[in-house]
Design a protein around this motif. Structure first.
Motif, mmCIF file in Angstrom:
data_model
loop_
_atom_site.group_PDB
_atom_site.id
_atom_site.type_symbol
_atom_site.label_atom_id
_atom_site.label_comp_id
_atom_site.label_asym_id
_atom_site.label_seq_id
_atom_site.Cartn_x
_atom_site.Cartn_y
_atom_site.Cartn_z
ATOM 1 N N GLU A 1 -30.003 -33.770 22.458
ATOM 2 C CA GLU A 1 -30.768 -33.351 21.269
ATOM 3 C C GLU A 1 -31.789 -34.404 20.843
ATOM 4 O OE1 GLU A 1 -30.781 -30.314 19.846
ATOM 5 O OE2 GLU A 1 -29.390 -29.738 21.434
ATOM 6 N N THR A 2 -31.503 -35.678 21.109
ATOM 7 C CA THR A 2 -32.419 -36.751 20.707
ATOM 8 C C THR A 2 -33.499 -37.003 21.748
ATOM 9 O OG1 THR A 2 -30.610 -37.819 19.514
ATOM 10 C CG2 THR A 2 -32.542 -39.170 19.962
ATOM 11 N N GLU A 3 -33.103 -37.142 23.004
ATOM 12 C CA GLU A 3 -34.029 -37.596 24.042
ATOM 13 C C GLU A 3 -34.690 -36.459 24.824
ATOM 14 O OE1 GLU A 3 -34.593 -40.701 23.730
ATOM 15 O OE2 GLU A 3 -32.790 -41.239 22.619
ATOM 16 N N VAL A 4 -34.038 -35.320 24.934
ATOM 17 C CA VAL A 4 -34.580 -34.220 25.736
ATOM 18 C C VAL A 4 -35.216 -33.155 24.840
ATOM 19 C CG1 VAL A 4 -34.049 -32.436 27.451
ATOM 20 C CG2 VAL A 4 -32.899 -34.658 27.567
ATOM 21 N N VAL A 5 -34.411 -32.556 23.979
ATOM 22 C CA VAL A 5 -34.888 -31.482 23.109
ATOM 23 C C VAL A 5 -35.724 -32.028 21.948
ATOM 24 C CG1 VAL A 5 -34.160 -29.528 21.661
ATOM 25 C CG2 VAL A 5 -32.884 -30.089 23.730
ATOM 26 N N LYS A 6 -35.387 -33.255 21.542
ATOM 27 C CA LYS A 6 -36.069 -33.960 20.448
ATOM 28 C C LYS A 6 -35.901 -33.258 19.095
ATOM 29 C CE LYS A 6 -39.337 -36.194 23.535
ATOM 30 N NZ LYS A 6 -38.455 -37.210 23.945
ATOM 31 N N SER A 7 -34.693 -32.734 18.875
ATOM 32 C CA SER A 7 -34.390 -32.095 17.594
ATOM 33 C C SER A 7 -33.695 -33.051 16.627
ATOM 34 C CB SER A 7 -33.524 -30.856 17.806
ATOM 35 O OG SER A 7 -32.239 -31.225 18.235
ATOM 36 N N CYS A 8 -33.343 -34.252 17.106
ATOM 37 C CA CYS A 8 -32.703 -35.270 16.259
ATOM 38 C C CYS A 8 -33.703 -36.382 15.964
ATOM 39 C CB CYS A 8 -31.516 -35.912 16.968
ATOM 40 S SG CYS A 8 -29.961 -35.110 16.702
ATOM 41 N N GLN A 9 -33.569 -36.954 14.781
ATOM 42 C CA GLN A 9 -34.354 -38.143 14.470
ATOM 43 C C GLN A 9 -33.907 -39.242 15.431
ATOM 44 O OE1 GLN A 9 -34.384 -39.185 10.310
ATOM 45 N NE2 GLN A 9 -34.000 -37.055 9.743
ATOM 46 N N LYS A 10 -34.882 -39.946 16.020
ATOM 47 C CA LYS A 10 -34.564 -40.913 17.082
ATOM 48 C C LYS A 10 -33.543 -41.957 16.662
ATOM 49 C CE LYS A 10 -38.450 -40.764 20.175
ATOM 50 N NZ LYS A 10 -39.539 -41.483 20.818
ATOM 51 N N ILE A 11 -33.756 -42.606 15.543
ATOM 52 C CA ILE A 11 -32.875 -43.717 15.159
ATOM 53 C C ILE A 11 -31.451 -43.227 14.907
ATOM 54 C CG2 ILE A 11 -33.418 -43.701 12.680
ATOM 55 C CD1 ILE A 11 -33.103 -46.894 14.708
ATOM 56 N N LYS A 12 -31.302 -42.089 14.233
ATOM 57 C CA LYS A 12 -29.969 -41.557 13.940
ATOM 58 C C LYS A 12 -29.303 -41.022 15.204
ATOM 59 C CE LYS A 12 -30.875 -40.331 9.133
ATOM 60 N NZ LYS A 12 -30.886 -39.252 8.143
ATOM 61 N N GLY A 13 -30.051 -40.264 15.984
ATOM 62 C CA GLY A 13 -29.502 -39.694 17.214
ATOM 63 C C GLY A 13 -29.085 -40.762 18.203
ATOM 64 N N ARG A 14 -29.944 -41.772 18.372
ATOM 65 C CA ARG A 14 -29.608 -42.854 19.302
ATOM 66 C C ARG A 14 -28.390 -43.632 18.839
ATOM 67 N NH1 ARG A 14 -35.718 -44.797 20.900
ATOM 68 N NH2 ARG A 14 -36.015 -43.133 22.442
ATOM 69 N N PHE A 15 -28.295 -43.881 17.557
ATOM 70 C CA PHE A 15 -27.113 -44.569 17.025
ATOM 71 C C PHE A 15 -25.856 -43.796 17.402
ATOM 72 C CE2 PHE A 15 -23.886 -45.024 13.722
ATOM 73 C CZ PHE A 15 -23.673 -46.390 13.753
ATOM 74 N N VAL A 16 -25.866 -42.476 17.193
ATOM 75 C CA VAL A 16 -24.676 -41.668 17.463
ATOM 76 C C VAL A 16 -24.337 -41.668 18.949
ATOM 77 C CG1 VAL A 16 -23.681 -39.341 17.389
ATOM 78 C CG2 VAL A 16 -24.971 -40.203 15.430
ATOM 79 N N TRP A 17 -25.316 -41.437 19.829
ATOM 80 C CA TRP A 17 -24.941 -41.352 21.242
ATOM 81 C C TRP A 17 -24.567 -42.705 21.829
ATOM 82 C CZ3 TRP A 17 -27.731 -43.674 25.106
ATOM 83 C CH2 TRP A 17 -29.126 -43.768 25.032
ATOM 84 N N ILE A 18 -25.155 -43.784 21.349
ATOM 85 C CA ILE A 18 -24.778 -45.111 21.850
ATOM 86 C C ILE A 18 -23.370 -45.491 21.379
ATOM 87 C CG2 ILE A 18 -25.280 -47.581 21.679
ATOM 88 C CD1 ILE A 18 -28.309 -46.735 21.727
ATOM 89 N N ILE A 19 -23.087 -45.278 20.100
ATOM 90 C CA ILE A 19 -21.750 -45.575 19.570
ATOM 91 C C ILE A 19 -20.701 -44.688 20.249
ATOM 92 C CG2 ILE A 19 -20.283 -45.439 17.495
ATOM 93 C CD1 ILE A 19 -22.149 -47.911 17.617
ATOM 94 N N SER A 20 -21.050 -43.432 20.493
ATOM 95 C CA SER A 20 -20.110 -42.521 21.157
ATOM 96 C C SER A 20 -19.789 -42.991 22.573
ATOM 97 C CB SER A 20 -20.674 -41.096 21.187
ATOM 98 O OG SER A 20 -20.766 -40.581 19.878
ATOM 99 N N ILE A 21 -20.787 -43.492 23.286
ATOM 100 C CA ILE A 21 -20.538 -44.035 24.628
ATOM 101 C C ILE A 21 -19.601 -45.244 24.542
ATOM 102 C CG2 ILE A 21 -21.582 -45.297 26.563
ATOM 103 C CD1 ILE A 21 -24.010 -43.411 26.268
ATOM 104 N N LEU A 22 -19.853 -46.124 23.585
ATOM 105 C CA LEU A 22 -18.996 -47.306 23.422
ATOM 106 C C LEU A 22 -17.553 -46.908 23.090
ATOM 107 C CD1 LEU A 22 -21.417 -49.691 21.486
ATOM 108 C CD2 LEU A 22 -20.775 -49.785 23.909
#
Length: 136
Positions: free
Chosen positions: A96-117
């Motif tokens: 949703e953040t990087e492909v579809v771009k429906s998420c705000q970048k900073i919020k979306g990236r925070f969620v997917w990076i933390i989720s990976i960790l």
């Protein structure tokens, strides 16, 4: 006093799961509160609202329940299932953040990076729990 890494991971899972459940209930029943807006505010498309919000809340509740249960009652399967919930969350927010771009970048990236960790953390936790003895 010794703090075991497993206890720390269990506590993180339990607290994160409870947080997810509370956020999902706020989306459903108290949408104008801070926690009710937190996940929804990540998305920027006009489709957000109504059914989208409810389905997002149900999804958040589902993975929150898995994480809370794992944190409450540690098991190898629980860690694996929690790891899967974090991996799915990371994949969804990445998409949703990087492909579809429906998420705000900073919020979306925070969620997917933390989720990976958290996925890596829960995967590593399951590897230290011994397999149960076979039943005779």
């Amino acid at each position: 006093m010794t703090i075991y890494i497993g206890m720390v991971i269990d506590t993180l899972l339990f607290v994160n799961g409870l947080y997810d459940i509370v956020c999902s209930l706020c989306i459903l029943y108290f949408p104008y509160t801070h926690l009710g807006k937190l996940h929804i505010s990540c998305f920027r498309h006009e489709g957000a609202g109504g059914a989208f919000n409810r389905i997002l809340a149900y999804w958040i509740f589902t993975y929150g329940a898995v994480r809370t249960a794992t944190g409450f009652r540690t098991s190898k399967l629980g860690y694996i299932l929690s790891c899967i919930t974090y991996a799915i969350e990371a994949a969804a927010y990445f998409n949703e953040t990087e492909v579809v771009k429906s998420c705000q970048k900073i919020k979306g990236r925070f969620v997917w990076i933390i989720s990976i960790l958290f996925a890596l953390l829960t995967w590593s936790a399951q590897s230290v729990i011994p397999n149960p003895a076979p039943a005779h």
